[in-house]
Design a protein around this motif. Structure first.
Motif: not given
Length: 300
Positions: A90-92, A95-97, A275, A279, A283
């Motif tokens: 799964t993307p993100n 965290g964003e990536g 990322i 951040d 998470h």
């Protein structure tokens, strides 16, 4: 206006009204919410335990992050490999990536960075196959598992480019010093120690001691003190761990730069690529991955 707690209570009564007739306390002695909470506890299911904790004020759910902690981690719900497999695809997710398997989907180093396969449970447990070979997971030990470290640990100094070279003279100087035994010799005093107070020594305008100059956190992140040989060799969290009866966490392992956090942080980028250093490292999906590892990292 009806409160959220009261609304939850009404819904609960509609679904489980027979619980009110259970002889925990008399109606005259206890508020109806507490009657339901005590009766719910006697049923033993996770749903009823959650309800009891909400009504007694032991459980407060304020946002997604706290929900994960309260409902899954505190509830000791097993985290299955199926969920871990979803995270890897799964993307993100952390965290964003991009999704982890975009770069790590084979044990063949010619097809996948570091020969790391995160597309199967067996691949995750096998770890990196490109020299130096390293496991990604230590079952039962999330904080010692490199996959967790890579998701949580920022490359140092903060703000250095993802593509910044990792074999500069200064970085190699740290590596060679550690591999030679990390001694307090003339090389350390004249060459190594001054690097930590020099801006741009490791690719950033920020000098290391700007953030790491004390045994206390705050002001020094993780209680890392890079102003002296004693401070470097004492490691991280010396003050906070002492209060817990635990030893500090070493950042230098003499003769072993590859496993020394001081050197690792200079050369290893945080994942996923892109990322930001700001951040958060906690998470909720990272904590779920850590729980899976803590439970034994079973492929089921």
């Amino acid at each position: 206006m009806i409160s959220l707690k009261r609304l939850i209570f009404i819904i609960f009564l509609l679904i489980t009204s027979p619980l009110l007739s259970m002889p925990a306390f008399s109606a005259e002695a206890q508020p109806v919410e507490q009657q339901a909470a005590v009766s719910a506890a006697e049923s033993g299911s996770l749903t009823h335990q959650m309800w009891r904790n909400i009504m007694l004020g032991n459980l407060k759910i304020e946002a997604d992050h706290t929900a994960v902690d309260a409902l899954i981690l505190q509830g000791n719900i097993p985290v299955t490999y199926e969920y871990v497999a979803t995270l890897m695809r799964t993307p993100n997710a952390f965290g964003e990536g991009p999704a982890c398997i975009v770069c790590h989907s084979s044990n063949d180093p010619k097809r996948s960075y570091r020969g790391l396969d995160l597309s199967t449970c067996e691949g995750i447990l096998r770890g990196a196959t490109e020299a130096p070979v390293k496991p990604a997971i230590v079952p039962g030990e999330p904080m010692k598992s490199r996959v967790v470290q890579k998701l949580r640990n920022n490359r140092m100094p903060l703000g250095v480019s993802f593509l910044a070279p990792i074999d500069t003279d200064t970085i190699n100087g740290i590596k060679n010093w550690i591999d030679a035994g990390a001694k307090e010799d003339d090389n350390f005093k004249n060459t190594i120690l001054p690097l930590f107070s020099t801006p741009k020594a490791f690719g950033s305008d920020v000098a290391c001691i700007s953030c790491h100059s004390s045994f206390r956190d705050p002001p020094s992140f993780h209680g890392v003190n890079l102003t002296s040989y004693k401070g470097i060799m004492k490691g991280a969290f010396s003050k906070s761990n002492a209060k817990l009866g635990k030893p500090p966490v070493p950042i230098v392992i003499p003769h072993d730069a590859a496993n020394s956090p001081l050197y690792q942080r200079l050369i290893e980028n945080r994942m996923p690529p892109g990322i930001g250093p700001n951040d958060e490292s906690d998470h909720p999906n990272t904590h779920l991955l850590m729980r899976w590892i803590e439970q034994g990292a079973w492929c089921k």
